[in-house]
Scaffold this motif. Structure first.
Motif, PDB file in Angstrom:
ATOM      1  N   LEU A   1       0.861  -1.190   0.000  1.00 44.24           N
ATOM      2  CA  LEU A   1       0.000   0.000   0.000  1.00 44.24           C
ATOM      3  C   LEU A   1       0.894   1.236   0.000  1.00 44.24           C
ATOM      4  CD1 LEU A   1      -2.541  -1.178   2.733  1.00 44.24           C
ATOM      5  CD2 LEU A   1      -2.927  -1.134   0.254  1.00 44.24           C
ATOM      6  N   PRO A   2       0.926   1.992  -1.083  1.00 48.35           N
ATOM      7  CA  PRO A   2       1.888   3.091  -1.200  1.00 48.35           C
ATOM      8  C   PRO A   2       1.731   4.186  -0.154  1.00 48.35           C
ATOM      9  CG  PRO A   2       0.299   3.126  -3.014  1.00 48.35           C
ATOM     10  CD  PRO A   2       0.127   1.817  -2.310  1.00 48.35           C
ATOM     11  N   GLY A   3       0.499   4.485   0.263  1.00 49.34           N
ATOM     12  CA  GLY A   3       0.315   5.516   1.273  1.00 49.34           C
ATOM     13  C   GLY A   3       0.835   5.071   2.626  1.00 49.34           C
ATOM     14  N   VAL A   4       0.480   3.859   3.031  1.00 49.47           N
ATOM     15  CA  VAL A   4       0.959   3.304   4.294  1.00 49.47           C
ATOM     16  C   VAL A   4       2.476   3.142   4.268  1.00 49.47           C
ATOM     17  CG1 VAL A   4       0.896   1.289   5.813  1.00 49.47           C
ATOM     18  CG2 VAL A   4      -1.216   2.119   4.774  1.00 49.47           C
ATOM     19  N   ALA A   5       3.019   2.816   3.112  1.00 49.94           N
ATOM     20  CA  ALA A   5       4.455   2.539   2.998  1.00 49.94           C
ATOM     21  C   ALA A   5       5.330   3.777   3.149  1.00 49.94           C
ATOM     22  CB  ALA A   5       4.742   1.874   1.650  1.00 49.94           C
ATOM     23  N   PHE A   6       4.732   4.951   3.015  1.00 53.39           N
ATOM     24  CA  PHE A   6       5.522   6.184   3.046  1.00 53.39           C
ATOM     25  C   PHE A   6       5.591   6.728   4.474  1.00 53.39           C
ATOM     26  CE2 PHE A   6       6.271  10.707   2.842  1.00 53.39           C
ATOM     27  CZ  PHE A   6       7.250  10.819   1.877  1.00 53.39           C
ATOM     28  N   ASP A   7       6.758   6.572   5.104  1.00 52.87           N
ATOM     29  CA  ASP A   7       6.971   7.151   6.416  1.00 52.87           C
ATOM     30  C   ASP A   7       8.003   8.271   6.326  1.00 52.87           C
ATOM     31  OD1 ASP A   7       9.157   5.563   5.921  1.00 52.87           O
ATOM     32  OD2 ASP A   7       8.849   4.224   7.619  1.00 52.87           O
ATOM     33  N   VAL A   8       8.113   9.052   7.369  1.00 56.14           N
ATOM     34  CA  VAL A   8       8.973  10.231   7.360  1.00 56.14           C
ATOM     35  C   VAL A   8      10.063  10.072   8.410  1.00 56.14           C
ATOM     36  CG1 VAL A   8       9.082  12.721   7.753  1.00 56.14           C
ATOM     37  CG2 VAL A   8       7.131  11.740   6.542  1.00 56.14           C
ATOM     38  N   ASP A   9      11.309   9.975   7.939  1.00 57.25           N
ATOM     39  CA  ASP A   9      12.455   9.858   8.843  1.00 57.25           C
ATOM     40  C   ASP A   9      13.576  10.830   8.508  1.00 57.25           C
ATOM     41  OD1 ASP A   9      11.771   7.737  10.725  1.00 57.25           O
ATOM     42  OD2 ASP A   9      11.783   6.397   8.995  1.00 57.25           O
ATOM     43  N   TRP A  10      13.762  11.120   7.233  1.00 55.64           N
ATOM     44  CA  TRP A  10      14.905  11.891   6.761  1.00 55.64           C
ATOM     45  C   TRP A  10      14.446  13.148   6.017  1.00 55.64           C
ATOM     46  CZ3 TRP A  10      19.426  10.073   8.538  1.00 55.64           C
ATOM     47  CH2 TRP A  10      19.511   8.710   8.870  1.00 55.64           C
ATOM     48  N   PRO A  11      15.328  14.133   5.887  1.00 50.78           N
ATOM     49  CA  PRO A  11      14.955  15.339   5.134  1.00 50.78           C
ATOM     50  C   PRO A  11      14.457  15.042   3.724  1.00 50.78           C
ATOM     51  CG  PRO A  11      16.935  15.781   6.399  1.00 50.78           C
ATOM     52  CD  PRO A  11      16.649  14.306   6.571  1.00 50.78           C
ATOM     53  N   GLN A  12      15.049  14.036   3.054  1.00 45.71           N
ATOM     54  CA  GLN A  12      14.590  13.733   1.696  1.00 45.71           C
ATOM     55  C   GLN A  12      13.166  13.184   1.696  1.00 45.71           C
ATOM     56  OE1 GLN A  12      17.205  12.255   3.150  1.00 45.71           O
ATOM     57  NE2 GLN A  12      17.307  10.056   2.706  1.00 45.71           N
ATOM     58  N   ASP A  13      12.736  12.598   2.814  1.00 46.20           N
ATOM     59  CA  ASP A  13      11.341  12.168   2.918  1.00 46.20           C
ATOM     60  C   ASP A  13      10.415  13.381   2.935  1.00 46.20           C
ATOM     61  OD1 ASP A  13      12.210   9.524   3.093  1.00 46.20           O
ATOM     62  OD2 ASP A  13      12.288   9.589   5.289  1.00 46.20           O
ATOM     63  N   LEU A  14      10.826  14.427   3.638  1.00 44.66           N
ATOM     64  CA  LEU A  14      10.043  15.661   3.643  1.00 44.66           C
ATOM     65  C   LEU A  14       9.983  16.263   2.242  1.00 44.66           C
ATOM     66  CD1 LEU A  14      11.160  17.473   6.930  1.00 44.66           C
ATOM     67  CD2 LEU A  14       8.985  16.331   6.474  1.00 44.66           C
ATOM     68  N   ALA A  15      11.121  16.218   1.532  1.00 44.47           N
ATOM     69  CA  ALA A  15      11.151  16.756   0.167  1.00 44.47           C
ATOM     70  C   ALA A  15      10.183  15.991  -0.730  1.00 44.47           C
ATOM     71  CB  ALA A  15      12.567  16.692  -0.384  1.00 44.47           C
ATOM     72  N   GLU A  16      10.164  14.660  -0.583  1.00 45.99           N
ATOM     73  CA  GLU A  16       9.252  13.855  -1.400  1.00 45.99           C
ATOM     74  C   GLU A  16       7.802  14.128  -1.011  1.00 45.99           C
ATOM     75  OE1 GLU A  16       8.430   9.181  -2.579  1.00 45.99           O
ATOM     76  OE2 GLU A  16      10.300   9.738  -1.556  1.00 45.99           O
ATOM     77  N   LEU A  17       7.564  14.327   0.278  1.00 46.84           N
ATOM     78  CA  LEU A  17       6.206  14.619   0.727  1.00 46.84           C
ATOM     79  C   LEU A  17       5.722  15.947   0.163  1.00 46.84           C
ATOM     80  CD1 LEU A  17       3.796  13.889   2.521  1.00 46.84           C
ATOM     81  CD2 LEU A  17       4.968  14.999   4.431  1.00 46.84           C
TER      82      LEU A  17
END
Length: 249
Positions: free
Chosen positions: A180-196
């Motif tokens: 599940l792509p939505g569930v699979a996306f967690d936030v840990d690193w700055p690049q995660d924020l950029a992708e969000l």
């Protein structure tokens, strides 16, 4: 089925984002993500209730706001994420709750539709049964349903997805791995924020989107100098082997 959300002390959360967010901003980000998760779970037709187990009293106003149940970590006599989840599941079992959906508070793209898909893939009548949604690196376990949860040994931490799959196989449980792509996306690193930020629309509609817009995170990310290895912080984990069925949505 009840949802169970373990929440860390806000002051210790998301320290990998310290390069770009202050301690107070990290706390507010975690609160915003928790608010979005609770908003999705509130009144979900597949859930009979939601329980938040936390060691931080700062989570209580959000729990009350979204009509969830509050279970203070101090009442469990346990330490660490795994001990806390295990003790919380045992508490639910004593209340007659065997089917438990365990998910984390840092999955801001969670949707009600994905919770429904995971619930429909699960087979609680075939006991024991375990349905797992890994993170997008297939390393962590962002969401899982266990029936009965009291028989399952939780192993969050490094490579938890593989450990949980192996535990399900050892229990001879009916296992579903649900992508599940939505569930699979967690936030840990700055690049995660950029992708969000890159995924959001023009109009902020969630608590997280509103907060990131408020602190002008896009401007900060643009100015943030790259660190070696930023693009590959977490190694991808090979797909586990064993008696499992993959359900892709």
């Amino acid at each position: 089925m009840h949802a169970l959300i373990p929440v860390k002390q806000f002051s210790r959360a998301k320290q990998r984002l310290a390069r770009i967010l202050s301690p107070r901003e990290r706390e507010e980000l975690v609160k915003a993500m928790l608010a979005d998760v609770l908003a999705v779970l509130a009144h979900h037709p597949c859930l009979a209730g939601t329980v938040v187990v936390a060691g931080d009293a700062g989570a209580r106003p959000l729990v009350d706001r979204f009509h969830a149940d509050w279970l203070p970590e101090s009442a469990l006599g346990a330490r660490g994420l795994n001990g806390t989840v295990q003790a919380a599941v045992a508490t639910l079992a004593r209340a007659g709750i065997d089917d438990v959906l365990v998910l984390h508070a840092d999955i801001p793209l969670l949707s009600a539709a994905e919770i429904t898909r995971l619930a429909l893939a699960h087979e609680p009548q075939s006991r024991p049964a375990v349905s797992i949604t890994p993170d997008r690196h297939r390393e962590g376990t962002n969401c899982m349903i266990c029936s009965p949860a009291r028989e399952f040994t939780f192993a969050y931490g490094r490579n938890s997805f593989v450990h949980h799959v192996r535990q399900a196989v050892a229990l001879e449980a009916t296992l579903r791995v649900v992508e599940l792509p939505g569930v699979a996306f967690d936030v840990d690193w700055p690049q995660d924020l950029a992708e969000l930020v890159a995924r959001t629309g023009a109009e902020p509609v969630t608590h997280v989107q509103n907060y990131l817009e408020h602190i002008r995170i896009a401007r900060r990310l643009h100015a943030l100098p790259a660190c070696p290895g930023d693009g590959d912080r977490r190694k991808r984990t090979p797909r586990p082997h064993g008696d499992q069925e993959n359900v892709t949505h």
